[in-house]
Scaffold this motif. Structure first.
Motif, PDB file in Angstrom:
ATOM      1  N   ASN A   1       0.424   3.295  -5.516  1.00  0.00           N
ATOM      2  CA  ASN A   1       0.015   1.894  -5.504  1.00  0.00           C
ATOM      3  C   ASN A   1      -1.009   1.713  -6.619  1.00  0.00           C
ATOM      4  OD1 ASN A   1      -0.969  -0.699  -4.994  1.00  0.00           O
ATOM      5  ND2 ASN A   1      -2.369   0.049  -3.409  1.00  0.00           N
ATOM      6  N   PRO A   2      -0.567   1.196  -7.770  1.00  0.00           N
ATOM      7  CA  PRO A   2      -1.472   1.079  -8.934  1.00  0.00           C
ATOM      8  C   PRO A   2      -2.331  -0.180  -8.892  1.00  0.00           C
ATOM      9  CG  PRO A   2       0.722   0.359  -9.536  1.00  0.00           C
ATOM     10  CD  PRO A   2       0.806   0.784  -8.087  1.00  0.00           C
TER      11      PRO A   2
ATOM     12  N   ALA B   1       0.839  -1.205   0.000  1.00  0.00           N
ATOM     13  CA  ALA B   1       0.000   0.000   0.000  1.00  0.00           C
ATOM     14  C   ALA B   1       0.872   1.253   0.000  1.00  0.00           C
ATOM     15  CB  ALA B   1      -0.989   0.014   1.158  1.00  0.00           C
ATOM     16  N   SER B   2       0.256   2.353  -0.361  1.00  0.00           N
ATOM     17  CA  SER B   2       1.012   3.578  -0.613  1.00  0.00           C
ATOM     18  C   SER B   2       1.648   4.165   0.644  1.00  0.00           C
ATOM     19  CB  SER B   2       0.102   4.622  -1.272  1.00  0.00           C
ATOM     20  OG  SER B   2      -1.065   4.839  -0.505  1.00  0.00           O
ATOM     21  N   ALA B   3       0.977   4.077   1.791  1.00  0.00           N
ATOM     22  CA  ALA B   3       1.551   4.623   3.023  1.00  0.00           C
ATOM     23  C   ALA B   3       2.834   3.888   3.388  1.00  0.00           C
ATOM     24  CB  ALA B   3       0.544   4.544   4.164  1.00  0.00           C
ATOM     25  N   GLY B   4       2.789   2.564   3.337  1.00  0.00           N
ATOM     26  CA  GLY B   4       3.973   1.769   3.663  1.00  0.00           C
ATOM     27  C   GLY B   4       5.111   1.994   2.695  1.00  0.00           C
ATOM     28  N   LEU B   5       4.787   2.164   1.424  1.00  0.00           N
ATOM     29  CA  LEU B   5       5.821   2.440   0.423  1.00  0.00           C
ATOM     30  C   LEU B   5       6.476   3.793   0.678  1.00  0.00           C
ATOM     31  CD1 LEU B   5       3.956   1.201  -2.786  1.00  0.00           C
ATOM     32  CD2 LEU B   5       6.122   0.276  -1.911  1.00  0.00           C
ATOM     33  N   ALA B   6       5.651   4.791   1.017  1.00  0.00           N
ATOM     34  CA  ALA B   6       6.186   6.133   1.266  1.00  0.00           C
ATOM     35  C   ALA B   6       7.150   6.135   2.442  1.00  0.00           C
ATOM     36  CB  ALA B   6       5.035   7.109   1.519  1.00  0.00           C
ATOM     37  N   ILE B   7       6.827   5.375   3.477  1.00  0.00           N
ATOM     38  CA  ILE B   7       7.696   5.294   4.652  1.00  0.00           C
ATOM     39  C   ILE B   7       8.949   4.488   4.343  1.00  0.00           C
ATOM     40  CG2 ILE B   7       7.880   4.316   6.987  1.00  0.00           C
ATOM     41  CD1 ILE B   7       4.906   5.055   7.362  1.00  0.00           C
ATOM     42  N   LEU B   8       8.768   3.337   3.725  1.00  0.00           N
ATOM     43  CA  LEU B   8       9.892   2.438   3.443  1.00  0.00           C
ATOM     44  C   LEU B   8      10.932   3.094   2.545  1.00  0.00           C
ATOM     45  CD1 LEU B   8      10.817  -0.494   4.017  1.00  0.00           C
ATOM     46  CD2 LEU B   8       9.689  -1.151   1.873  1.00  0.00           C
ATOM     47  N   ALA B   9      10.494   3.942   1.634  1.00  0.00           N
ATOM     48  CA  ALA B   9      11.411   4.578   0.680  1.00  0.00           C
ATOM     49  C   ALA B   9      12.459   5.444   1.356  1.00  0.00           C
ATOM     50  CB  ALA B   9      10.616   5.419  -0.324  1.00  0.00           C
TER      51      ALA B   9
ATOM     52  N   SER C   1      -8.300  -0.339  -7.562  1.00  0.00           N
ATOM     53  CA  SER C   1      -8.236   0.542  -6.391  1.00  0.00           C
ATOM     54  C   SER C   1      -6.820   1.077  -6.250  1.00  0.00           C
ATOM     55  CB  SER C   1      -8.641  -0.225  -5.128  1.00  0.00           C
ATOM     56  OG  SER C   1      -8.541   0.612  -3.995  1.00  0.00           O
ATOM     57  N   TRP C   2      -6.649   2.367  -6.489  1.00  0.00           N
ATOM     58  CA  TRP C   2      -5.325   2.991  -6.477  1.00  0.00           C
ATOM     59  C   TRP C   2      -5.113   3.802  -5.207  1.00  0.00           C
ATOM     60  CZ3 TRP C   2      -2.033   4.490 -11.083  1.00  0.00           C
ATOM     61  CH2 TRP C   2      -2.148   3.538 -12.100  1.00  0.00           C
ATOM     62  N   GLY C   3      -3.853   4.038  -4.889  1.00  0.00           N
ATOM     63  CA  GLY C   3      -3.512   4.857  -3.739  1.00  0.00           C
ATOM     64  C   GLY C   3      -2.219   5.605  -3.972  1.00  0.00           C
ATOM     65  N   MET C   4      -2.058   6.702  -3.259  1.00  0.00           N
ATOM     66  CA  MET C   4      -0.828   7.487  -3.296  1.00  0.00           C
ATOM     67  C   MET C   4      -0.499   7.923  -1.874  1.00  0.00           C
ATOM     68  SD  MET C   4      -1.451   9.860  -6.687  1.00  0.00           S
ATOM     69  CE  MET C   4       0.185  10.612  -6.506  1.00  0.00           C
ATOM     70  N   GLY C   5       0.804   8.062  -1.570  1.00  0.00           N
ATOM     71  CA  GLY C   5       1.183   8.419  -0.210  1.00  0.00           C
ATOM     72  C   GLY C   5       2.404   9.310  -0.143  1.00  0.00           C
ATOM     73  N   ALA C   6       2.557   9.992   0.983  1.00  0.00           N
ATOM     74  CA  ALA C   6       3.722  10.838   1.254  1.00  0.00           C
ATOM     75  C   ALA C   6       4.093  10.698   2.716  1.00  0.00           C
ATOM     76  CB  ALA C   6       3.428  12.303   0.921  1.00  0.00           C
ATOM     77  N   ALA C   7       5.381  10.598   2.986  1.00  0.00           N
ATOM     78  CA  ALA C   7       5.869  10.353   4.340  1.00  0.00           C
ATOM     79  C   ALA C   7       5.880  11.617   5.184  1.00  0.00           C
ATOM     80  CB  ALA C   7       7.273   9.756   4.289  1.00  0.00           C
ATOM     81  N   ILE C   8       5.656  11.430   6.491  1.00  0.00           N
ATOM     82  CA  ILE C   8       5.778  12.483   7.501  1.00  0.00           C
ATOM     83  C   ILE C   8       6.939  12.090   8.402  1.00  0.00           C
ATOM     84  CG2 ILE C   8       4.649  13.643   9.435  1.00  0.00           C
ATOM     85  CD1 ILE C   8       1.961  12.797   8.110  1.00  0.00           C
ATOM     86  N   PHE C   9       7.815  13.051   8.711  1.00  0.00           N
ATOM     87  CA  PHE C   9       9.049  12.740   9.424  1.00  0.00           C
ATOM     88  C   PHE C   9       9.024  13.264  10.858  1.00  0.00           C
ATOM     89  CE2 PHE C   9       9.835  12.848   4.931  1.00  0.00           C
ATOM     90  CZ  PHE C   9      10.683  11.766   4.707  1.00  0.00           C
ATOM     91  N   ASP C  10       9.653  12.482  11.763  1.00  0.00           N
ATOM     92  CA  ASP C  10       9.735  12.894  13.161  1.00  0.00           C
ATOM     93  C   ASP C  10      10.933  13.817  13.372  1.00  0.00           C
ATOM     94  OD1 ASP C  10      12.019  11.295  13.267  1.00  0.00           O
ATOM     95  OD2 ASP C  10      11.012   9.629  14.263  1.00  0.00           O
ATOM     96  N   ARG C  11      11.209  14.182  14.613  1.00  0.00           N
ATOM     97  CA  ARG C  11      12.265  15.149  14.910  1.00  0.00           C
ATOM     98  C   ARG C  11      13.646  14.661  14.523  1.00  0.00           C
ATOM     99  NH1 ARG C  11      12.685  17.092  20.643  1.00  0.00           N
ATOM    100  NH2 ARG C  11      13.942  18.705  19.655  1.00  0.00           N
ATOM    101  N   SER C  12      13.838  13.342  14.477  1.00  0.00           N
ATOM    102  CA  SER C  12      15.140  12.785  14.111  1.00  0.00           C
ATOM    103  C   SER C  12      15.276  12.594  12.610  1.00  0.00           C
ATOM    104  CB  SER C  12      15.364  11.449  14.822  1.00  0.00           C
ATOM    105  OG  SER C  12      14.403  10.491  14.395  1.00  0.00           O
TER     106      SER C  12
END
Length: 265
Positions: free
Chosen positions: A202-203, A149-157, A210-221
């Motif tokens: 996620n095509p 899924a797109s959220a996991g891909l965005a984080i893993l990248a 059912s498609w999805g798109m995601g973008a990562a959010i980063f913590d303080r580190s």
């Protein structure tokens, strides 16, 4: 020291119980409609008597509920209390809600916030868009492996390569569940594209159409700890529109990342 009993095994046994209980809580919580015992037994790898005994103990403490009509297990009132208390320490939902509302309003698609928990993502929040045809692949509480899924891909990248390599070691159960669309080679190809554009796509890899798109959010580190995502039907995700949606996701993810820095989460 002959005859003295060692207690070295006690922490191991105790830790094993905690690990099992934590896993059962995760399995119960992944379906808001409730999870049947057979499914929990299957995915936990434990015997049916062991699972039933632990679930019953958790229910006695108010952490779980059992529905005698549907024969499913649900989170109990104590989980709600714990979550309410913990929410004050982790204001991510409060910070992300305005972004979800903007994304849903501007795009018409369903918008989500997911958090990384170990090798998985967990969907925390959902905001429905105005477009009448929706994808229901993602919902609050759903756990998916990183890279699925797109959220996991965005984080893993944006994780270190050494960690990516460890996370992409797949067992037989993973292959049976997710198939070749999520082989290490396929995931790596998607990660490379994500690093180029900044957002993941996620095509229809989980559910056709059912498609999805995601973008990562980063913590303080600087680590990717959460992700925003949009889901919808395939014809809403043309190449031209994907660029627009991707930029909107990146803008909102950046806005939340900056807010988190100021909030010192």
């Amino acid at each position: 020291m002959t005859g003295m009993k060692t207690n070295q095994s006690v922490p191991v046994q105790g830790a094993q119980v905690v690990t099992r209980v934590a896993r059962l809580l995760q399995l119960v919580g992944r379906n808001p409609a409730g999870t049947p015992l057979a499914e929990i037994v299957r995915d936990s790898g434990l015997t049916r008597p062991t699972v039933h005994r632990l679930l019953s103990s958790l229910a006695a403490e108010g952490l779980l509920d059992h529905d005698p009509v549907t024969h499913t297990w649900h989170y109990g009132p104590e989980i709600f209390v714990m979550g309410t208390v913990a929410a004050h320490r982790y204001p991510i939902e409060e910070l992300a809600r305005p972004s979800l509302l903007r994304l849903a309003e501007e795009t018409g698609e369903s918008a989500f916030l997911s958090i990384r928990r170990g090798a998985e993502t967990v969907c925390l929040l959902r905001e429905e868009g105005s477009f009448p045809i929706r994808s229901f692949v993602l919902y609050e509480g759903l756990r998916l492996p990183l890279g699925v899924a797109s959220a996991g891909l965005a984080i893993l990248a944006y994780l270190p390569e050494s960690e990516v390599g460890q996370l992409l070691v797949q067992d037989e159960a993973f292959v049976d569940r997710w198939g070749q669309n999520h082989s290490p080679t396929a995931i790596r190809a998607n990660l490379e594209q994500t690093r180029i554009t900044g957002y993941s796509v996620n095509p229809g890899l989980i559910l056709e159409g059912s498609w999805g798109m995601g973008a990562a959010i980063f913590d303080r580190s600087g680590q990717p700890a959460w992700a925003l995502s949009l889901t919808g039907i395939e014809r809403r995700f043309t190449a031209e529109r994907r660029e627009i949606l991707g930029q909107l996701l990146l803008e909102e993810a950046s806005r939340i990342t900056q807010a988190l820095q100021r909030a010192r989460v």
